[in-house]
Design a protein around this motif. Structure first.
Motif, PDB file in Angstrom:
ATOM      1  N   LEU A  18      29.181  15.577  -6.028  1.00 42.83           N
ATOM      2  CA  LEU A  18      29.724  14.473  -5.240  1.00 42.83           C
ATOM      3  C   LEU A  18      30.302  13.419  -6.165  1.00 42.83           C
TER       4      LEU A  18
ATOM      5  N   GLN B  24      31.940  10.809  -4.520  1.00 45.15           N
ATOM      6  CA  GLN B  24      31.986   9.682  -3.602  1.00 45.15           C
ATOM      7  C   GLN B  24      31.104  10.014  -2.397  1.00 45.15           C
ATOM      8  N   ILE B  25      30.410   9.015  -1.872  1.00 47.89           N
ATOM      9  CA  ILE B  25      29.659   9.219  -0.635  1.00 47.89           C
ATOM     10  C   ILE B  25      30.063   8.140   0.369  1.00 47.89           C
TER      11      ILE B  25
ATOM     12  N   ILE C 134      24.928  10.672   5.495  1.00 47.42           N
ATOM     13  CA  ILE C 134      25.566  10.502   4.195  1.00 47.42           C
ATOM     14  C   ILE C 134      26.556  11.643   4.043  1.00 47.42           C
ATOM     15  N   LYS C 135      27.837  11.283   3.924  1.00 50.37           N
ATOM     16  CA  LYS C 135      28.908  12.281   3.947  1.00 50.37           C
ATOM     17  C   LYS C 135      29.672  12.293   2.630  1.00 50.37           C
ATOM     18  N   ASN C 136      30.331  13.412   2.382  1.00 48.86           N
ATOM     19  CA  ASN C 136      31.202  13.512   1.209  1.00 48.86           C
ATOM     20  C   ASN C 136      32.578  12.942   1.558  1.00 48.86           C
ATOM     21  N   HIS C 137      33.496  12.981   0.614  1.00 48.26           N
ATOM     22  CA  HIS C 137      34.816  12.385   0.836  1.00 48.26           C
ATOM     23  C   HIS C 137      35.627  13.107   1.917  1.00 48.26           C
TER      24      HIS C 137
ATOM     25  N   ARG D 189      28.786  16.036   6.442  1.00 47.64           N
ATOM     26  CA  ARG D 189      27.449  15.518   6.181  1.00 47.64           C
ATOM     27  C   ARG D 189      26.767  16.347   5.106  1.00 47.64           C
TER      28      ARG D 189
ATOM     29  N   TYR E 107      23.799  14.736   3.453  1.00 44.22           N
ATOM     30  CA  TYR E 107      22.427  14.253   3.506  1.00 44.22           C
ATOM     31  C   TYR E 107      22.217  13.465   4.791  1.00 44.22           C
TER      32      TYR E 107
END
Length: 90
Positions: free
Chosen positions: A2, A4-5, A28-31, A35, A37
């Protein structure tokens, strides 16, 4: 990996209607908006109502399989000029 979150708080219907704060949940998502987390804040109603900005809490962060990967614990601490040695810590 990751780089960026993006964190989105999930708003509960009861919280929105009654204006009362419940235990917070976060995605909690990536760019790409996927999702990666999920986080849940655990604390008591007493802490949320009376100690809101300085409240104690435990946040459990889990992966998509439900395995806990991080636990963040913040104890209740006084944050005033009378007790400068009791500043917030995580």
């Amino acid at each position: 990996q990751l780089d960026q979150i993006i964190i989105h708080q999930q708003v509960e219907l009861l919280e929105a209607i009654l204006g009362t704060e419940t235990s917070s949940k976060y995605e909690i998502k990536n760019h790409l908006g996927q999702r990666v987390y999920f986080a849940v804040e655990e604390n008591g109603c007493f802490d949320r109502k009376l100690c809101s900005p300085i409240r104690s809490f435990t946040i459990r962060i889990s992966d998509n399989a439900g395995r806990e990967v991080i636990r963040v614990i913040r104890p209740l601490r006084c944050n005033s000029c009378c007790f400068p040695c009791f500043l917030q810590e995580v």
